[in-house]
Design an enzyme around this catalytic site. Structure first.
Site, PDB file in Angstrom:
ATOM      1  N   ASN A  89      38.286  32.399  44.393  1.00 56.87           N
ATOM      2  CA  ASN A  89      37.834  33.280  43.452  1.00 56.87           C
ATOM      3  C   ASN A  89      39.146  34.293  43.349  1.00 56.87           C
ATOM      4  O   ASN A  89      39.036  34.945  42.383  1.00 56.87           O
ATOM      5  CB  ASN A  89      36.822  33.974  44.434  1.00 56.87           C
ATOM      6  CG  ASN A  89      36.733  35.317  44.091  1.00 56.87           C
ATOM      7  OD1 ASN A  89      36.087  35.788  43.053  1.00 56.87           O
ATOM      8  ND2 ASN A  89      37.123  36.318  44.958  1.00 56.87           N
ATOM      9  N   TYR A 154      46.125  36.183  30.930  1.00 54.92           N
ATOM     10  CA  TYR A 154      44.944  36.095  31.592  1.00 54.92           C
ATOM     11  C   TYR A 154      43.975  35.095  30.873  1.00 54.92           C
ATOM     12  O   TYR A 154      43.430  34.292  31.723  1.00 54.92           O
ATOM     13  CB  TYR A 154      44.312  37.569  31.854  1.00 54.92           C
ATOM     14  CG  TYR A 154      42.930  37.517  32.609  1.00 54.92           C
ATOM     15  CD1 TYR A 154      42.744  37.462  34.174  1.00 54.92           C
ATOM     16  CD2 TYR A 154      41.597  37.620  31.883  1.00 54.92           C
ATOM     17  CE1 TYR A 154      41.744  37.410  34.764  1.00 54.92           C
ATOM     18  CE2 TYR A 154      40.445  37.415  32.814  1.00 54.92           C
ATOM     19  CZ  TYR A 154      40.617  37.475  34.091  1.00 54.92           C
ATOM     20  OH  TYR A 154      39.310  37.447  34.991  1.00 54.92           O
ATOM     21  N   THR A 185      31.016  37.776  33.065  1.00 54.36           N
ATOM     22  CA  THR A 185      31.585  38.816  32.093  1.00 54.36           C
ATOM     23  C   THR A 185      32.204  39.748  32.540  1.00 54.36           C
ATOM     24  O   THR A 185      32.539  39.866  33.958  1.00 54.36           O
ATOM     25  CB  THR A 185      30.409  39.377  31.205  1.00 54.36           C
ATOM     26  OG1 THR A 185      30.781  40.336  30.181  1.00 54.36           O
ATOM     27  CG2 THR A 185      29.431  40.195  32.255  1.00 54.36           C
TER      28      THR A 185
HETATM   29  P1  NAD Z   1      39.004  42.197  42.930  1.00 50.78           P
HETATM   30  O1  NAD Z   1      40.261  42.796  42.148  1.00 50.78           O
HETATM   31  O2  NAD Z   1      37.888  43.221  43.185  1.00 50.78           O
HETATM   32  O3  NAD Z   1      39.180  41.237  44.011  1.00 50.78           O
HETATM   33  C1  NAD Z   1      40.172  40.210  44.040  1.00 50.78           C
HETATM   34  C2  NAD Z   1      40.715  39.782  45.343  1.00 50.78           C
HETATM   35  O4  NAD Z   1      41.699  38.810  45.387  1.00 50.78           O
HETATM   36  C3  NAD Z   1      41.152  41.023  45.753  1.00 50.78           C
HETATM   37  O5  NAD Z   1      40.856  41.469  47.132  1.00 50.78           O
HETATM   38  C4  NAD Z   1      42.678  40.702  46.250  1.00 50.78           C
HETATM   39  O6  NAD Z   1      43.637  41.342  47.171  1.00 50.78           O
HETATM   40  C5  NAD Z   1      42.804  39.128  46.197  1.00 50.78           C
HETATM   41  N1  NAD Z   1      43.992  38.379  45.811  1.00 50.78           N
HETATM   42  C6  NAD Z   1      45.227  38.918  44.981  1.00 50.78           C
HETATM   43  N2  NAD Z   1      45.788  37.896  44.895  1.00 50.78           N
HETATM   44  C7  NAD Z   1      45.712  37.214  46.062  1.00 50.78           C
HETATM   45  C8  NAD Z   1      46.388  36.055  46.760  1.00 50.78           C
HETATM   46  N3  NAD Z   1      47.700  35.591  46.157  1.00 50.78           N
HETATM   47  N4  NAD Z   1      46.049  35.280  47.667  1.00 50.78           N
HETATM   48  C9  NAD Z   1      44.737  35.650  48.007  1.00 50.78           C
HETATM   49  N5  NAD Z   1      43.860  36.819  47.536  1.00 50.78           N
HETATM   50  C10 NAD Z   1      44.295  37.251  46.685  1.00 50.78           C
HETATM   51  O7  NAD Z   1      38.467  41.290  41.600  1.00 50.78           O
HETATM   52  P2  NAD Z   1      37.233  40.556  41.126  1.00 50.78           P
HETATM   53  O8  NAD Z   1      36.717  41.155  39.996  1.00 50.78           O
HETATM   54  O9  NAD Z   1      36.199  40.491  42.243  1.00 50.78           O
HETATM   55  O10 NAD Z   1      37.657  39.046  40.631  1.00 50.78           O
HETATM   56  C11 NAD Z   1      37.377  37.873  41.393  1.00 50.78           C
HETATM   57  C12 NAD Z   1      37.512  36.849  40.352  1.00 50.78           C
HETATM   58  O11 NAD Z   1      36.707  37.018  39.238  1.00 50.78           O
HETATM   59  C13 NAD Z   1      38.839  36.688  39.754  1.00 50.78           C
HETATM   60  O12 NAD Z   1      39.354  35.316  39.548  1.00 50.78           O
HETATM   61  C14 NAD Z   1      38.746  37.263  38.436  1.00 50.78           C
HETATM   62  O13 NAD Z   1      39.570  36.738  37.547  1.00 50.78           O
HETATM   63  C15 NAD Z   1      37.266  36.765  37.941  1.00 50.78           C
HETATM   64  N6  NAD Z   1      36.535  37.730  36.972  1.00 50.78           N
HETATM   65  C16 NAD Z   1      36.425  38.838  37.298  1.00 50.78           C
HETATM   66  C17 NAD Z   1      35.813  39.700  36.129  1.00 50.78           C
HETATM   67  C18 NAD Z   1      35.655  41.176  36.165  1.00 50.78           C
HETATM   68  O14 NAD Z   1      35.530  41.930  35.414  1.00 50.78           O
HETATM   69  N7  NAD Z   1      35.873  41.716  37.296  1.00 50.78           N
HETATM   70  C19 NAD Z   1      35.315  38.975  35.105  1.00 50.78           C
HETATM   71  C20 NAD Z   1      35.346  37.649  34.888  1.00 50.78           C
HETATM   72  C21 NAD Z   1      35.989  36.989  36.057  1.00 50.78           C
END
Ligand code: NAD
Length: 278
Positions: A89, A154, A185
C-alpha cells in the site's frame, strides 16, 4: 461462511499502514479478527497508530530497502505465523509539471510506488508459493487506467502496478496464491490534501477503500475500483471513447487543472515537503 469467518485469524501485513488508506484497512480487518502487522517509514506515527489500536505488530519498514522489507516480514512471521495477505500500500504522490520535478523526486516516486511493490510481491510470493496459499494485494489507483496532468510520473507508476499485478496473476495461475489490484479514486487522506475532486466526482473516504479491501480478502477478485461511479467513468472514458473525445470531456470536467492550478498549495505544503525529502 460469513465475511468475518473468512477474515478471522488471517495474518495481514500492510505497508504504509501508519495513516490513510493503510490504517483504515488495518482497522477494519482488525475489527473482524485479523492479526495485523503495519509497517511504515514514519516510525513515530506507525508506533502511535499501532499502539492506539492495539494491533498485533507494528514497526519501521522502508519498502525501497530489500533488507528492511525482508527483516520486517521475517519478524512478522516469527511473531504472528505465516503471512496470509500482503497489502503493498505504501505510496507517494508529489504533484506538479514534469519539467519542474527534480530527478530525485522522480526516482523516489518510482522507488516507492513501483520498486517497493515489486520487491514486496517477490518477498511475499517466496513465502506463499511453497504453502500453496496466500493473497497479494497491490494498491494501484484509477490513475493507473487514465492520465492526469500534474501526475505524469505518479500515473506511470500506477500503470506499472496494474500491468505488474495482472502479469503475476497469469504467471502464478494455479499456484493457490491470489493477486488483486485496488484502484481508488481521489481519497481524503494526507496524500490528497489540498486537492479537490473534478466536477461530477466526489472524493472517497479511506473507510470506503478499506471496506472494498475487506471484501476482496473474503472473496478474491482481480480488481476493485472505488468508488463504483469513478471506476465506471474511468472505464467508460478510457476504454470506450476515442482518446480525443475522452480528453475533451476530462478537460470540461476540470481534470486538466485538478492537480495543477486548482491545488490549494498552502493546504498541500506539509504533504509535499514530507514526501519530497530523502
Ligand atoms: P498517505 O500519505 O495517507 O499514507 C501513505 C503511507 O505510506 C504514509 O504513512 C507514508 O509514511 C508511507 N510510506 C511512504 N514511503 C514509504 C516507504 N518507503 N516505506 C514504507 N512506508 C512508506 O497515502 P494514502 O492516500 O493512504 O495512500 C495509500 C496508497 O493508496 C498509495 O499507494 C496511494 O498511491 C494509493 N492511492 C491513494 C489515493 C488518494 O487519493 N489518497 C488514490 C488512489 C490511490
Amino acid at each position: 461462511m460469513t465475511k468475518a469467518d473468512r477474515i478471522r485469524d488471517k495474518v495481514v501485513v500492510i505497508t504504509g499502514g501508519a495513516r490513510g488508506i493503510g490504517l483504515a484497512t488495518a482497522t477494519a480487518l482488525h475489527a473482524l479478527g485479523a492479526k495485523i502487522a503495519i509497517g511504515d517509514i514514519d516510525e513515530a506515527t506507525v508506533k502511535e497508530s499501532g499502539t492506539a489500536r492495539d494491533f498485533e505488530f507494528y514497526g519501521k519498514l522502508d519498502v525501497t530497502d530489500l533488507a528492511s522489507f525482508t527483516a520486517f516480514l521475517d519478524e512478522v512471521e516469527r511473531t504472528l505465523g505465516p503471512i496470509d495477505v500482503l497489502i503493498n500500500n505504501a505510496g507517494i504522490m508529489p504533484t506538479g509539471r514534469l519539467i519542474d520535478e527534480p530527478d530525485k523526486v522522480t526516482r523516489r516516486i518510482l522507488d516507492i510506488n513501483v520498486y517497493g511493490v515489486i520487491i514486496g510481491s517477490k518477498l511475499g510470493l517466496a513465502r506463499m508459493l511453497p504453502r500453496k496459499r496466500g493473497h497479494l494485494i497491490n494498491i494501484a489507483s484509477l490513475a493507473g487506467e487514465t492520465h492526469i496532468p500534474g501526475l505524469a510520473t505518479y500515473n506511470a507508476s500506477k500503470h506499472a502496478v496494474l500491468g505488474f499485478t495482472d502479469t503475476l496473476r497469469e504467471e502464478y495461475r494455479g499456484s493457490g496464491v491470489h493477486f488483486s489490484s485496488v484502484l481508488p479514486t481521489l481519497t481524503n487522506t494526507d496524500l490528497g490534501s489540498g486537492v479537490s475532486a473534478p466536477k461530477l466526482l466526489r472524493a472517497a473516504e479511506p473507510e470506503e477503500i478499506a471496506a472494498a479491501i475487506v471484501k476482496l480478502i473474503a472473496s478474491p477478485r482481480s480488481k476493485a475500483r472505488i468508488t463504483a461511479a469513478a471506476g465506471f467513468t474511468a472505464q467508460f472514458m478510457n476504454r470506450l471513447l476515442p482518446v480525443a473525445v475522452a480528453d475533451a470531456i476530462g478537460r470540461a470536467l476540470g481534470s486538466g487543472t485538478t492537480f495543477l492550478d486548482d491545488v490549494d498549495s498552502e493546504r498541500r505544503k506539509a504533504y509535499e515537503e514530507r514526501v519530497r525529502q530523502d
